[in-house]
Design a protein around this motif. Structure first.
Motif, PDB file in Angstrom:
ATOM      1  N   GLY A 176      35.546  77.994   8.781  1.00 44.71           N
ATOM      2  CA  GLY A 176      36.568  76.392   8.996  1.00 44.71           C
ATOM      3  C   GLY A 176      36.100  76.137  11.377  1.00 44.71           C
ATOM      4  N   LEU A 177      35.206  75.072  10.932  1.00 42.50           N
ATOM      5  CA  LEU A 177      35.487  74.647  12.435  1.00 42.50           C
ATOM      6  C   LEU A 177      36.433  73.345  12.624  1.00 42.50           C
ATOM      7  CD1 LEU A 177      33.724  74.613  15.064  1.00 42.50           C
ATOM      8  CD2 LEU A 177      32.511  72.792  14.246  1.00 42.50           C
ATOM      9  N   ARG A 178      37.766  73.880  13.692  1.00 41.23           N
ATOM     10  CA  ARG A 178      38.975  73.898  14.094  1.00 41.23           C
ATOM     11  C   ARG A 178      37.773  72.799  15.791  1.00 41.23           C
ATOM     12  NH1 ARG A 178      38.089  73.664   9.506  1.00 41.23           N
ATOM     13  NH2 ARG A 178      39.583  74.912   7.761  1.00 41.23           N
ATOM     14  N   HIS A 179      39.301  72.297  15.811  1.00 45.15           N
ATOM     15  CA  HIS A 179      39.361  71.748  17.082  1.00 45.15           C
ATOM     16  C   HIS A 179      39.440  72.182  17.946  1.00 45.15           C
ATOM     17  CE1 HIS A 179      41.097  69.325  20.912  1.00 45.15           C
ATOM     18  NE2 HIS A 179      40.553  68.001  20.154  1.00 45.15           N
ATOM     19  N   GLU A 180      39.869  73.172  18.323  1.00 41.67           N
ATOM     20  CA  GLU A 180      39.917  74.503  19.522  1.00 41.67           C
ATOM     21  C   GLU A 180      38.572  75.358  19.598  1.00 41.67           C
ATOM     22  OE1 GLU A 180      44.347  74.206  17.632  1.00 41.67           O
ATOM     23  OE2 GLU A 180      42.057  73.925  17.018  1.00 41.67           O
ATOM     24  N   HIS A 181      37.634  74.920  18.606  1.00 39.22           N
ATOM     25  CA  HIS A 181      36.803  75.705  18.734  1.00 39.22           C
ATOM     26  C   HIS A 181      35.099  74.937  18.952  1.00 39.22           C
ATOM     27  CE1 HIS A 181      38.712  78.823  16.752  1.00 39.22           C
ATOM     28  NE2 HIS A 181      38.495  78.828  17.835  1.00 39.22           N
ATOM     29  N   TYR A 182      35.552  73.880  19.088  1.00 38.06           N
ATOM     30  CA  TYR A 182      34.309  72.496  18.551  1.00 38.06           C
ATOM     31  C   TYR A 182      33.555  72.750  19.873  1.00 38.06           C
ATOM     32  CZ  TYR A 182      36.885  69.522  15.696  1.00 38.06           C
ATOM     33  OH  TYR A 182      37.182  68.522  14.431  1.00 38.06           O
ATOM     34  N   SER A 183      33.820  73.198  21.001  1.00 36.64           N
ATOM     35  CA  SER A 183      33.103  73.033  22.365  1.00 36.64           C
ATOM     36  C   SER A 183      32.298  74.459  22.400  1.00 36.64           C
ATOM     37  CB  SER A 183      34.681  72.916  24.063  1.00 36.64           C
ATOM     38  OG  SER A 183      34.519  71.835  23.966  1.00 36.64           O
ATOM     39  N   ALA A 184      33.015  75.344  21.976  1.00 33.95           N
ATOM     40  CA  ALA A 184      32.408  76.882  22.331  1.00 33.95           C
ATOM     41  C   ALA A 184      30.958  76.979  20.746  1.00 33.95           C
ATOM     42  CB  ALA A 184      33.896  77.629  21.559  1.00 33.95           C
ATOM     43  N   ALA A 185      31.680  76.481  19.556  1.00 37.85           N
ATOM     44  CA  ALA A 185      30.869  76.166  18.436  1.00 37.85           C
ATOM     45  C   ALA A 185      29.550  75.186  18.960  1.00 37.85           C
ATOM     46  CB  ALA A 185      31.559  75.139  17.757  1.00 37.85           C
ATOM     47  N   LEU A 186      29.715  74.803  19.945  1.00 37.25           N
ATOM     48  CA  LEU A 186      28.511  73.306  20.146  1.00 37.25           C
ATOM     49  C   LEU A 186      27.328  73.851  21.126  1.00 37.25           C
ATOM     50  CD1 LEU A 186      30.123  70.107  18.894  1.00 37.25           C
ATOM     51  CD2 LEU A 186      28.332  71.552  17.468  1.00 37.25           C
ATOM     52  N   MET A 187      28.547  74.344  22.183  1.00 45.31           N
ATOM     53  CA  MET A 187      27.662  75.065  23.292  1.00 45.31           C
ATOM     54  C   MET A 187      26.115  76.010  23.215  1.00 45.31           C
ATOM     55  SD  MET A 187      30.390  74.896  26.244  1.00 45.31           S
ATOM     56  CE  MET A 187      29.859  75.192  27.286  1.00 45.31           C
ATOM     57  N   GLN A 188      27.337  76.763  22.097  1.00 43.99           N
ATOM     58  CA  GLN A 188      26.139  77.710  21.584  1.00 43.99           C
ATOM     59  C   GLN A 188      26.604  78.376  20.145  1.00 43.99           C
ATOM     60  OE1 GLN A 188      28.090  81.021  24.788  1.00 43.99           O
ATOM     61  NE2 GLN A 188      26.396  80.689  25.744  1.00 43.99           N
ATOM     62  N   PRO A 189      25.500  77.471  19.531  1.00 46.70           N
ATOM     63  CA  PRO A 189      25.664  76.959  18.302  1.00 46.70           C
ATOM     64  C   PRO A 189      24.968  79.123  17.756  1.00 46.70           C
ATOM     65  CG  PRO A 189      24.243  75.301  19.005  1.00 46.70           C
ATOM     66  CD  PRO A 189      24.533  76.232  19.925  1.00 46.70           C
ATOM     67  N   SER A 190      26.134  79.399  16.705  1.00 49.44           N
ATOM     68  CA  SER A 190      26.551  81.215  16.427  1.00 49.44           C
ATOM     69  C   SER A 190      25.119  81.316  15.145  1.00 49.44           C
ATOM     70  CB  SER A 190      27.727  81.542  16.180  1.00 49.44           C
ATOM     71  OG  SER A 190      26.875  82.903  15.577  1.00 49.44           O
ATOM     72  N   SER A 191      23.909  81.994  15.397  1.00 53.32           N
ATOM     73  CA  SER A 191      23.297  82.741  13.944  1.00 53.32           C
ATOM     74  C   SER A 191      23.746  83.578  13.290  1.00 53.32           C
ATOM     75  CB  SER A 191      22.054  82.816  15.115  1.00 53.32           C
ATOM     76  OG  SER A 191      22.128  84.307  16.038  1.00 53.32           O
ATOM     77  N   SER A 192      25.186  83.822  13.514  1.00 54.96           N
ATOM     78  CA  SER A 192      26.466  85.211  12.960  1.00 54.96           C
ATOM     79  C   SER A 192      26.182  84.085  11.882  1.00 54.96           C
ATOM     80  CB  SER A 192      26.796  85.631  13.727  1.00 54.96           C
ATOM     81  OG  SER A 192      27.525  85.070  14.049  1.00 54.96           O
ATOM     82  N   ILE A 193      26.386  83.035  11.632  1.00 56.75           N
ATOM     83  CA  ILE A 193      27.589  82.006  10.482  1.00 56.75           C
ATOM     84  C   ILE A 193      26.638  81.259  10.027  1.00 56.75           C
ATOM     85  CG2 ILE A 193      29.400  82.523  10.936  1.00 56.75           C
ATOM     86  CD1 ILE A 193      29.380  79.795  12.532  1.00 56.75           C
ATOM     87  N   ASP A 194      26.223  81.107   8.687  1.00 58.68           N
ATOM     88  CA  ASP A 194      25.066  79.582   7.919  1.00 58.68           C
ATOM     89  C   ASP A 194      25.519  78.881   7.503  1.00 58.68           C
ATOM     90  OD1 ASP A 194      23.671  82.535   6.812  1.00 58.68           O
ATOM     91  OD2 ASP A 194      24.865  82.929   6.448  1.00 58.68           O
ATOM     92  N   PHE A 195      27.094  78.560   8.343  1.00 60.26           N
ATOM     93  CA  PHE A 195      27.939  76.607   7.999  1.00 60.26           C
ATOM     94  C   PHE A 195      29.163  77.141   8.591  1.00 60.26           C
ATOM     95  CE2 PHE A 195      29.221  79.007   3.971  1.00 60.26           C
ATOM     96  CZ  PHE A 195      30.202  78.216   3.835  1.00 60.26           C
ATOM     97  N   VAL A 196      29.306  75.872   8.526  1.00 62.13           N
ATOM     98  CA  VAL A 196      31.085  75.431   9.200  1.00 62.13           C
ATOM     99  C   VAL A 196      31.606  75.180   7.807  1.00 62.13           C
ATOM    100  CG1 VAL A 196      30.163  76.352  11.087  1.00 62.13           C
ATOM    101  CG2 VAL A 196      30.323  73.583  11.196  1.00 62.13           C
ATOM    102  N   GLU A 197      33.108  74.586   8.046  1.00 58.62           N
ATOM    103  CA  GLU A 197      34.014  73.983   6.939  1.00 58.62           C
ATOM    104  C   GLU A 197      34.099  72.618   8.131  1.00 58.62           C
ATOM    105  OE1 GLU A 197      36.567  75.145   3.771  1.00 58.62           O
ATOM    106  OE2 GLU A 197      38.034  74.633   5.948  1.00 58.62           O
ATOM    107  N   ILE A 198      33.668  71.610   7.470  1.00 56.51           N
ATOM    108  CA  ILE A 198      35.152  70.739   8.843  1.00 56.51           C
ATOM    109  C   ILE A 198      36.006  70.916   7.300  1.00 56.51           C
ATOM    110  CG2 ILE A 198      33.016  70.080  10.360  1.00 56.51           C
ATOM    111  CD1 ILE A 198      32.771  67.171   8.768  1.00 56.51           C
ATOM    112  N   HIS A 199      37.172  69.404   7.682  1.00 54.57           N
ATOM    113  CA  HIS A 199      38.129  69.149   7.072  1.00 54.57           C
ATOM    114  C   HIS A 199      37.417  67.189   7.234  1.00 54.57           C
ATOM    115  CE1 HIS A 199      41.942  71.775   7.095  1.00 54.57           C
ATOM    116  NE2 HIS A 199      40.624  72.422   6.892  1.00 54.57           N
ATOM    117  N   ALA A 200      37.319  66.898   5.811  1.00 55.50           N
ATOM    118  CA  ALA A 200      37.172  65.153   5.792  1.00 55.50           C
ATOM    119  C   ALA A 200      37.846  64.552   6.522  1.00 55.50           C
ATOM    120  CB  ALA A 200      37.379  65.147   4.313  1.00 55.50           C
ATOM    121  N   GLU A 201      39.310  64.958   6.161  1.00 53.51           N
ATOM    122  CA  GLU A 201      40.035  63.218   7.036  1.00 53.51           C
ATOM    123  C   GLU A 201      40.667  63.172   8.208  1.00 53.51           C
ATOM    124  OE1 GLU A 201      41.315  65.005   2.812  1.00 53.51           O
ATOM    125  OE2 GLU A 201      41.236  66.414   5.113  1.00 53.51           O
ATOM    126  N   ASN A 202      39.175  64.491   9.219  1.00 52.22           N
ATOM    127  CA  ASN A 202      39.326  64.640  10.622  1.00 52.22           C
ATOM    128  C   ASN A 202      38.281  63.870  11.247  1.00 52.22           C
ATOM    129  OD1 ASN A 202      41.878  65.687  11.151  1.00 52.22           O
ATOM    130  ND2 ASN A 202      40.004  68.095  10.981  1.00 52.22           N
TER     131      ASN A 202
END
Length: 298
Positions: free
Chosen positions: A20-46
Motif C-alpha cells: 500500500g502506497l501512502r503519503h509518507e512514502h510517495y517521494s521515496a517510491a518515486l525517486m527510486q522505483p523498486s523492482s522488488s514489488i510488482d504493484f502498489v495500491e492507492i486509496h481512490a479517494e486521495n
C-alpha cells in the motif's frame, strides 16, 4: 540462490506482491522505483482531483508502477445506493490510471439526512440476509457495468457482534460472487481480528476454516497486515499499525496454498515504517510463497 527444476526454470511463485502506497512514502517510491514489488495500491479517494498536483502525482505513480485502486468509501451494501458524484469521480480515476486491480468493501456507508446523501465515515457491517444480498449485488452490478471491469469485494472488521443472519459471512460472499461474477479480496488480518474479538476458540484455527469455505477461483487478492496489541479483555483494533503478525503469516501459508494465483498486498497505514522496511515485508511475503513452491515440488 534460486533452486531450479529440470530444464533450468527457477522454482518461484509467479503471484504478484505489492504494498500500500501512502503519503509518507510517495517521494521515496518515486525517486527510486523498486523492482522488488510488482504493484502498489492507492486509496481512490486521495486521487479524485481533476487536475493540479494530485493528478500529476497519480500520473507519476502510474508511470512508475502497476497500480491497484482500492476504494474505502463506496459503500456497496448501502440501501441508499452509491452517491453518483462519488461514483463519477471513481470511474474517472479508473479511466486515467487503468489499474491492474479494483476493489472496495462488503459494507455500507451511505444514507440520507433529509434529502441529502451523508457518508458514515466508516465501514459499517452488513446483515447477511437476502435483502442485503440483493442491495449489495445490485450496487456491484452497477459499478462493474460502469467501469467495464471486475470489482474485488473485501471482507471487513466489525466491532460489534453481527446480528443473527440467514447466511454465514462466507456463504454470503459466495452468493455475491455467484450472482455478480465479482472477485474477492480476502483480508487475512480482518478475519483474525474478528475471531479474536468475538470468539473464545483459537482465531487461527477458525480463520483457516473460514478460508476453506470460499470459492477458490474467486479470490484474486490477499491483504496482510498487523494490529497494535490490545489490553486483556479489550477489542483488537485493525489499525494496520504494526508489521504482519505471526498468526497472519501462518494464515497466509494456508491462503496462498488455496489461492496460489492471488496477488498479495502488505497494508501498513499507521505508525508507518521507512520505505525500505515496508519493502522488506513484501519480500518476506515473496519468500513465504517461494518456500511453498519448493515444498510442493519435493
Amino acid at each position: 540462490m534460486a533452486v531450479l527444476k529440470p530444464g533450468g526454470q527457477a522454482l518461484t511463485s509467479s503471484a504478484p506482491v505489492g504494498v500500500g502506497l501512502r503519503h509518507e512514502h510517495y517521494s521515496a517510491a518515486l525517486m527510486q522505483p523498486s523492482s522488488s514489488i510488482d504493484f502498489v495500491e492507492i486509496h481512490a479517494e486521495n486521487f479524485f482531483a481533476d487536475g493540479g498536483a494530485i493528478c500529476r502525482l497519480s500520473d507519476q505513480i502510474r508511470d512508475s508502477y502497476p497500480v491497484s485502486i482500492h476504494g474505502t468509501a463506496m459503500g456497496l451494501g448501502s440501501a441508499q445506493g452509491i452517491n453518483p458524484d462519488y461514483l463519477k469521480a471513481f470511474a474517472n480515476l479508473v479511466k486515467r490510471i487503468d489499474p491492474v486491480l479494483i476493489s472496495d468493501h462488503a459494507c455500507f456507508t451511505w444514507g440520507k439526512l433529509g434529502n441529502s446523501p451523508v457518508h458514515a465515515g466508516d465501514l459499517l457491517p452488513l446483515k447477511f440476509d437476502r435483502a442485503t444480498l440483493d442491495v449489495l449485488c445490485d450496487n456491484i452490478d452497477r459499478v462493474q457495468q460502469l467501469l467495464g471491469r471486475q470489482l474485488l469485494i473485501e471482507n471487513i472488521v466489525t466491532y460489534i457482534p453481527v446480528a443473527q443472519s440467514q447466511f454465514t459471512e462466507t456463504e454470503f460472499l459466495s452468493r455475491v460472487v455467484e450472482q455478480t461474477q465479482c472477485g474477492l479480496l480476502v483480508d487475512l488480518n480482518n478475519i483474525l481480528v474478528n475471531y479474536h474479538n468475538f470468539s473464545r476458540e483459537n482465531p487461527l484455527v477458525q480463520a483457516r476454516q473460514w478460508l476453506s469455505e470460499l470459492p477458490a477461483q474467486a479470490v484474486k487478492e490477499l491483504h496482510l497486515a498487523g494490529s497494535s496489541p490490545a489490553a486483556p479483555g479489550k477489542l483488537v483494533v485493525d489499525d494496520h499499525g504494526q508489521p504482519v503478525s505471526d498468526d497472519c503469516w501462518a494464515l497466509f501459508h494456508n491462503a496462498h496454498e488455496r489461492f496460489p494465483e492471488a496477488a498479495t498486498l502488505i497494508e501498513w497505514d499507521n505508525n508507518l515504517p521507512q520505505w525500505p522496511q515496508l519493502l522488506a515485508e513484501a519480500e518476506q511475503a515473496r519468500r513465504h510463497m517461494d518456500m511453498m513452491v519448493l515444498e510442493i515440488a519435493k
